[in-house]
Design a protein around this motif. Sequence first.
Motif, PDB file in Angstrom:
ATOM      1  N   GLN B 248       0.845  -1.114   0.136  1.00  0.00           N
ATOM      2  CA  GLN B 248       0.030  -0.054   0.238  1.00  0.00           C
ATOM      3  C   GLN B 248       0.824   1.267   0.180  1.00  0.00           C
ATOM      4  O   GLN B 248       0.617   2.157  -0.790  1.00  0.00           O
ATOM      5  CB  GLN B 248      -0.895  -0.140   1.146  1.00  0.00           C
ATOM      6  CG  GLN B 248      -1.953   1.256   1.477  1.00  0.00           C
ATOM      7  CD  GLN B 248      -2.894   1.340   0.176  1.00  0.00           C
ATOM      8  OE1 GLN B 248      -3.304   0.361  -0.352  1.00  0.00           O
ATOM      9  NE2 GLN B 248      -3.197   2.879   0.049  1.00  0.00           N
ATOM     10  N   ALA B 249       1.778   1.319   0.794  1.00  0.00           N
ATOM     11  CA  ALA B 249       2.883   2.428   0.790  1.00  0.00           C
ATOM     12  C   ALA B 249       3.588   2.527  -0.543  1.00  0.00           C
ATOM     13  O   ALA B 249       3.656   3.883  -1.114  1.00  0.00           O
ATOM     14  CB  ALA B 249       3.948   2.065   1.914  1.00  0.00           C
ATOM     15  N   ASP B 250       3.994   1.516  -0.941  1.00  0.00           N
ATOM     16  CA  ASP B 250       4.560   1.482  -2.300  1.00  0.00           C
ATOM     17  C   ASP B 250       3.532   2.113  -3.493  1.00  0.00           C
ATOM     18  O   ASP B 250       4.009   3.041  -4.305  1.00  0.00           O
ATOM     19  CB  ASP B 250       4.980   0.051  -3.076  1.00  0.00           C
ATOM     20  CG  ASP B 250       6.147  -0.482  -2.111  1.00  0.00           C
ATOM     21  OD1 ASP B 250       6.601   0.390  -1.399  1.00  0.00           O
ATOM     22  OD2 ASP B 250       6.380  -1.602  -2.430  1.00  0.00           O
ATOM     23  N   LEU B 251       2.188   1.494  -3.493  1.00  0.00           N
ATOM     24  CA  LEU B 251       1.360   2.224  -4.438  1.00  0.00           C
ATOM     25  C   LEU B 251       1.144   3.721  -4.169  1.00  0.00           C
ATOM     26  O   LEU B 251       1.028   4.527  -5.000  1.00  0.00           O
ATOM     27  CB  LEU B 251      -0.050   1.265  -3.937  1.00  0.00           C
ATOM     28  CG  LEU B 251      -1.209   1.830  -5.070  1.00  0.00           C
ATOM     29  CD1 LEU B 251      -0.858   1.309  -6.528  1.00  0.00           C
ATOM     30  CD2 LEU B 251      -2.467   1.185  -4.679  1.00  0.00           C
ATOM     31  N   GLU B 252       1.034   4.069  -2.885  1.00  0.00           N
ATOM     32  CA  GLU B 252       0.573   5.617  -2.748  1.00  0.00           C
ATOM     33  C   GLU B 252       1.867   6.408  -3.279  1.00  0.00           C
ATOM     34  O   GLU B 252       1.659   7.465  -3.915  1.00  0.00           O
ATOM     35  CB  GLU B 252       0.477   5.894  -1.128  1.00  0.00           C
ATOM     36  CG  GLU B 252      -0.775   5.054  -0.835  1.00  0.00           C
ATOM     37  CD  GLU B 252      -1.442   5.415   0.559  1.00  0.00           C
ATOM     38  OE1 GLU B 252      -0.508   6.427   1.334  1.00  0.00           O
ATOM     39  OE2 GLU B 252      -2.170   4.803   0.977  1.00  0.00           O
ATOM     40  N   SER B 253       3.081   5.910  -3.149  1.00  0.00           N
ATOM     41  CA  SER B 253       4.166   6.803  -3.318  1.00  0.00           C
ATOM     42  C   SER B 253       4.202   6.859  -5.085  1.00  0.00           C
ATOM     43  O   SER B 253       4.630   7.902  -5.654  1.00  0.00           O
ATOM     44  CB  SER B 253       5.360   6.261  -2.783  1.00  0.00           C
ATOM     45  OG  SER B 253       6.096   5.371  -3.352  1.00  0.00           O
ATOM     46  N   ALA B 254       3.719   5.740  -5.794  1.00  0.00           N
ATOM     47  CA  ALA B 254       3.971   5.476  -7.161  1.00  0.00           C
ATOM     48  C   ALA B 254       2.978   6.658  -7.755  1.00  0.00           C
ATOM     49  O   ALA B 254       3.149   7.251  -8.670  1.00  0.00           O
ATOM     50  CB  ALA B 254       3.685   4.211  -7.541  1.00  0.00           C
ATOM     51  N   CYS B 255       1.586   6.427  -6.950  1.00  0.00           N
ATOM     52  CA  CYS B 255       0.559   7.328  -7.698  1.00  0.00           C
ATOM     53  C   CYS B 255       0.973   8.911  -7.363  1.00  0.00           C
ATOM     54  O   CYS B 255       0.675   9.622  -8.193  1.00  0.00           O
ATOM     55  CB  CYS B 255      -0.704   6.880  -6.830  1.00  0.00           C
ATOM     56  SG  CYS B 255      -1.461   5.267  -7.351  1.00  0.00           S
ATOM     57  N   THR B 256       1.378   8.971  -6.336  1.00  0.00           N
ATOM     58  CA  THR B 256       1.519  10.546  -5.963  1.00  0.00           C
ATOM     59  C   THR B 256       2.818  11.058  -6.785  1.00  0.00           C
ATOM     60  O   THR B 256       2.574  12.146  -7.339  1.00  0.00           O
ATOM     61  CB  THR B 256       2.225  10.715  -4.348  1.00  0.00           C
ATOM     62  OG1 THR B 256       1.403   9.949  -3.500  1.00  0.00           O
ATOM     63  CG2 THR B 256       2.342  12.011  -3.954  1.00  0.00           C
ATOM     64  N   GLU B 257       3.825  10.288  -7.268  1.00  0.00           N
ATOM     65  CA  GLU B 257       4.827  10.614  -8.033  1.00  0.00           C
ATOM     66  C   GLU B 257       3.984  11.114  -9.310  1.00  0.00           C
ATOM     67  O   GLU B 257       4.725  12.102  -9.957  1.00  0.00           O
ATOM     68  CB  GLU B 257       5.795   9.421  -8.192  1.00  0.00           C
ATOM     69  CG  GLU B 257       7.119   9.818  -8.610  1.00  0.00           C
ATOM     70  CD  GLU B 257       7.970   8.528  -8.486  1.00  0.00           C
ATOM     71  OE1 GLU B 257       8.478   7.998  -9.269  1.00  0.00           O
ATOM     72  OE2 GLU B 257       8.094   7.827  -7.358  1.00  0.00           O
ATOM     73  N   ARG B 258       2.950  10.259  -9.807  1.00  0.00           N
ATOM     74  CA  ARG B 258       2.482  10.473 -11.064  1.00  0.00           C
ATOM     75  C   ARG B 258       1.208  11.426 -11.042  1.00  0.00           C
ATOM     76  O   ARG B 258       0.600  11.346 -12.179  1.00  0.00           O
ATOM     77  CB  ARG B 258       2.348   9.148 -11.850  1.00  0.00           C
ATOM     78  CG  ARG B 258       3.427   8.433 -11.994  1.00  0.00           C
ATOM     79  CD  ARG B 258       3.098   6.954 -12.468  1.00  0.00           C
ATOM     80  NE  ARG B 258       4.422   6.070 -12.628  1.00  0.00           N
ATOM     81  CZ  ARG B 258       5.513   5.803 -11.726  1.00  0.00           C
ATOM     82  NH1 ARG B 258       5.298   6.023 -10.542  1.00  0.00           N
ATOM     83  NH2 ARG B 258       6.575   5.212 -12.161  1.00  0.00           N
ATOM     84  N   GLY B 259       1.009  11.773  -9.921  1.00  0.00           N
ATOM     85  CA  GLY B 259      -0.270  12.524  -9.882  1.00  0.00           C
ATOM     86  C   GLY B 259      -1.611  11.557 -10.161  1.00  0.00           C
ATOM     87  O   GLY B 259      -2.517  12.394 -10.576  1.00  0.00           O
ATOM     88  N   MET B 260      -1.455  10.546  -9.742  1.00  0.00           N
ATOM     89  CA  MET B 260      -2.633   9.599  -9.975  1.00  0.00           C
ATOM     90  C   MET B 260      -3.516   9.440  -8.711  1.00  0.00           C
ATOM     91  O   MET B 260      -2.855   8.966  -7.649  1.00  0.00           O
ATOM     92  CB  MET B 260      -2.360   8.345 -10.730  1.00  0.00           C
ATOM     93  CG  MET B 260      -1.664   8.404 -11.942  1.00  0.00           C
ATOM     94  SD  MET B 260      -0.873   6.814 -12.250  1.00  0.00           S
ATOM     95  CE  MET B 260      -2.166   5.605 -12.323  1.00  0.00           C
ATOM     96  N   PRO B 261      -4.844   9.653  -8.778  1.00  0.00           N
ATOM     97  CA  PRO B 261      -5.446   9.679  -7.368  1.00  0.00           C
ATOM     98  C   PRO B 261      -5.517   8.047  -7.279  1.00  0.00           C
ATOM     99  O   PRO B 261      -5.478   7.185  -7.954  1.00  0.00           O
ATOM    100  CB  PRO B 261      -6.859  10.045  -7.800  1.00  0.00           C
ATOM    101  CG  PRO B 261      -6.911  10.136  -9.331  1.00  0.00           C
ATOM    102  CD  PRO B 261      -5.581  10.154  -9.703  1.00  0.00           C
ATOM    103  N   TYR B 262      -5.804   7.749  -5.830  1.00  0.00           N
ATOM    104  CA  TYR B 262      -6.003   6.372  -5.482  1.00  0.00           C
ATOM    105  C   TYR B 262      -6.979   6.151  -4.480  1.00  0.00           C
ATOM    106  O   TYR B 262      -7.437   5.078  -4.057  1.00  0.00           O
ATOM    107  CB  TYR B 262      -4.508   5.756  -4.958  1.00  0.00           C
ATOM    108  CG  TYR B 262      -4.014   6.507  -3.986  1.00  0.00           C
ATOM    109  CD1 TYR B 262      -2.895   7.381  -4.197  1.00  0.00           C
ATOM    110  CD2 TYR B 262      -4.303   6.202  -2.578  1.00  0.00           C
ATOM    111  CE1 TYR B 262      -2.432   8.359  -3.161  1.00  0.00           C
ATOM    112  CE2 TYR B 262      -3.752   6.935  -1.656  1.00  0.00           C
ATOM    113  CZ  TYR B 262      -2.695   7.807  -1.870  1.00  0.00           C
ATOM    114  OH  TYR B 262      -2.080   8.577  -0.922  1.00  0.00           O
TER     115      TYR B 262
END
Lengths: 421, 421, 421
Positions: B248-262
């Motif tokens: 979950q932490a990995d996913l949140e940082s990947a999304c944040t980096e790309r400006g993708m909402p999760y």
Amino acid sequence: MTTIADTTPAPSLERLVERRIPGRALEAPFYADDDVFDLDISAIFTRHWLFVASTAEIPEPGDYLTIDIGPYPILVIRDDDGDVRALHNVCRHRGSRVLSESSGSTGNLVCGYHQWTYATDGRLLHAGQQAADFDKTCYALKTVHCRVVGGLIFICLAADPPSDFDDVASRTLPYLAPHQLHRTKVAAQLDTVEDANWKLVMENNRECYHCEAGHPELMYTFFPTYGYAEDEIPPRLMPAHARYLQAQADLESACTERGMPYEEIEEIAGRPSAFRIQREPLDGAGESYTLDGSAACRKLLGDLDITRLGRLSLHHQPNSWFHFLADHAVTSMAIPLGPERTLVRTTWLVHEDAVEGRDYDADNLTAVWRRTNEQDAELVVRAQSGVKSPVYEPGPYAPNEYQVDSFCTWYIDETRKYLRS
Amino acid sequence: MTTIADTTPAPSLERLVERRIPGRALEAPFYADDDVFDLDISAIFTRHWLFVASTAEIPEPGDYLTIDIGPYPILVIRDDDGDVRALHNVCRHRGSRVLSESSGSTGNLVCGYHQWTYATDGRLLHAGQQAADFDKTCYALKTVHCRVVGGLIFICLAADPPSDFDDVASRTLPYLAPHQLHRTKVAAQLDTVEDANWKLVMENNRECYHCEAGHPELMYTFFPTYGYAEDEIPPRLMPAHARYLQAQADLESACTERGMPYEEIEEIAGRPSAFRIQREPLDGAGESYTLDGSAACRKLLGDLDITRLGRLSLHHQPNSWFHFLADHAVTSMAIPLGPERTLVRTTWLVHEDAVEGRDYDADNLTAVWRRTNEQDAELVVRAQSGVKSPVYEPGPYAPNEYQVDSFCTWYIDETRKYLRS
Amino acid sequence: MTTIADTTPAPSLERLVERRIPGRALEAPFYADDDVFDLDISAIFTRHWLFVASTAEIPEPGDYLTIDIGPYPILVIRDDDGDVRALHNVCRHRGSRVLSESSGSTGNLVCGYHQWTYATDGRLLHAGQQAADFDKTCYALKTVHCRVVGGLIFICLAADPPSDFDDVASRTLPYLAPHQLHRTKVAAQLDTVEDANWKLVMENNRECYHCEAGHPELMYTFFPTYGYAEDEIPPRLMPAHARYLQAQADLESACTERGMPYEEIEEIAGRPSAFRIQREPLDGAGESYTLDGSAACRKLLGDLDITRLGRLSLHHQPNSWFHFLADHAVTSMAIPLGPERTLVRTTWLVHEDAVEGRDYDADNLTAVWRRTNEQDAELVVRAQSGVKSPVYEPGPYAPNEYQVDSFCTWYIDETRKYLRS
């Protein structure tokens, strides 16, 4: 089909029948509703004369066929005197179907359950192991009205059948007589179960608006101008129209020479036993329903001495249509099996002395209508699956669909009379 | 299902709807009664926005598909301008289905019965052999509201569709956009007819209480802690929970980096166009729905530059659910065919340039959900066959079935509004 | 079946039941109407004791079978103490069928949907992931009354079963006991789905008027005088009658010698748990239902020391019949599946130590009743297809159909009581 939970309640049968707009197709409930189906059985199929078979299907004494008209199991049999009779195929003991085969030959009618034995006129002859006071005369099979017209067998389930059938018989017989159906035999018979209401089957039969695109094989012998008013025939079809006029003139003179009527009688609405009859020319060789229009059977019907006699077409409301040609006849009928299921039976008749392989080839004889039936089955299923949409609104008939309109008018008239009775 | 002869009369639809107990399953008539089925069509399927296909299913102008929503035959077509339109697939002449194939490509829409010809926007262009006063402008195909959101096609049969769909569109689009469904193609499509009411299909979809025992293949990528409240995770699952927290932490940082909402948006009850969307991590390799969690397609969707994006899951009431992964997307919808029959259509989409055999293997791509669908079909049939028992009483939902409860609450709210209207 | 549009409205259930004429078959709606079917489930199948299996079908603890009685899924299981129990096979969670196989063996009862786990007595042992206030004791499987009489399992779905079953048990047990069904095993079982109403199946079973023509194989062991009053036996059958008198005398002395009852008890109407039991001789070798009447199994049932014991026949209303012979037993039951569909299950039992191939040949053991069942299935379908005719009128029963008349009388009495309650 009606949405019970909808805020607008489903209209009553009376309302549906009363509000039909002439010139337009029927509303959706007429094609799928269970109550309308029951109405159709009560108002139409148990009160009118129905074609059920030709005499060629039961040529010898004891020959019989069974057929279900809605919930009524019926038995049509040729008795020992050679007369055709119709009986309810329901044993008077415990209601079992007396004969269960679709056709056959028998002496007496022996119920397969407890062997109650009836004469071909329905009288109970024997019931085993009964008490002393058992009275056989109380338990004859119930009878059904039956008439034979030019080899066509009609039955009527009503206690009091429409009396105007005498008029139909006397006026159609001169057309039918030369084909001498009583001297024919069955060359082929085809049963098709179509997943559509019987009225869609009939409506489809009553117009050729769909023929040009839908029936390429049939169109080899139907003139492409069929259905056009004379003054609206498009230029591209003028050569065909010229062919038609010549063929029509030839046909008229051949008929006149032989004393055979050919004129149209069209009374397809406005009376209980509504019908239409007319002899018309065929395109191509003009002789028969084949791919080139030439005769399919070398032995002609009756004592006919000419092959190019076009088609004598007869429509009878509610459920049958016929084509009589010089070399064969085709009978067709539609029998409702359920709100969305209909049996269509097509029978090809040839001269009783014609020999398969020598005088005719069954594949060639049946090819055009076999294919046409398949195409019609697809078309009516397509119609059935669309009219059930709640957004369906009956659209206008084109001028060349006037016989469909008449069929609907006849149907509405007869159901209205029934509902008011 | 109700026993007419019973001493207690069957409850009315109004009563059934009013007396539903929150936190419990629905009563038996909701799953098998004909009147409730009609209610569902009227109150739910003709009044709400329904997912019916993705734009990838009709990529070119003239491409179309047909689908029946209850008794409504519908046509979804991409017009000459590339826009997606929906029309009633019912000819304005005699109600025939205009197009009968399930999908295809066409110029104009030519009814197969009498060749009435419509433009892709529904205008009647041609009807043969009509009377002089025939007005073509009166007979256009009836239209259906149609919206495309991120490549997903929604239709609404109501005259006045729920207006809150704009909000759904604007809030879900940022989640969907990176997957660029308009640049996908159909890799596989599977239709399953399940012998169960559509609500049992949906209820089954809205919980994973049954997953651990019921879906071994799916559980390779669903964390086994799925559905547990954090403070109730059993000790045996603590290692899995640790994996989940890291993913979950990995996913949140990947999304944040790309400006993708999760983040979760959960509004699955309380509004007509109810929905739920959230991006969540997957177990195993964390990339896709495969047996080891690794990507099934080498070519990623859109311009994505990372395979480990978990699953973006979207639920939309009443009838659809979706999973968007880095390498493919899966759309699913349930269409009621009858009180006890439901069509479930699952479609796998991959990048339009992906090549089967090189970039993906269709069997590998579809294996998990194909098997999961089969298992679900068995489960809902088992449920259907039990709830019809007269002794069935709705039992309590477990905490991890709260989305099922919400589905039922939404359904009851919407039918109640309809019945009161 | 009733024509809604007809001018005479369909009679109410009450009217139909009240106007039945004794000595005659039932009216048509009793055999095909949906409302009557619901009445039959409510008034007959959920209020009376029903035979559902023999103990030989679930010999070991944990063995179970499932069966649907109308809309009720039922589970019959032998618990850990070896007792037979019946439960509603409906999970208390969301109504799923708990066990979906037709038979099997299990420890606890684990619902296949969300793994709720019940003991063999129905107690809920485990339900995963529940809230703290979840009370397992509220969610036991619902129980069904269950009685075992001489190895025959009867259930009753009513809250308050007919109390006269104790009398049936105590009076039939002395007849059944010598056959020791608890020491038998299933040699063969045959399920036949007949397209007819369950009452036509039962009526057919309650007379042998149709046997002479309908069951040639059975007639090798049924005396041809069966059903004749003694003073009406035709001369051609006097030799058979002499054989019968001798066989009857032999049977009586064999029974008397062994203290086995053989006298007729006939209470097939006039009480809820109506029944008939009698031991009668068989023709031919007199031992068993085979083509020559000789025993089909070398190992006799129980501790019997004589093969020529004729047939002990038991009828139980509403749905079962049995034959117990020296060498095997046959149980039969009819379960309604719909207004026009009935399951008939026939089970052949032999001594638990009998070895197939050595002591008996399964084909030989089952041949007569297998063929008889096929013949009966054809007969009742023929009856079903006839009684639906609107012209069908119930005819008179012959004297040798008095047990059919009694069946109808019992049925009418019980439905009348229900409708008045």
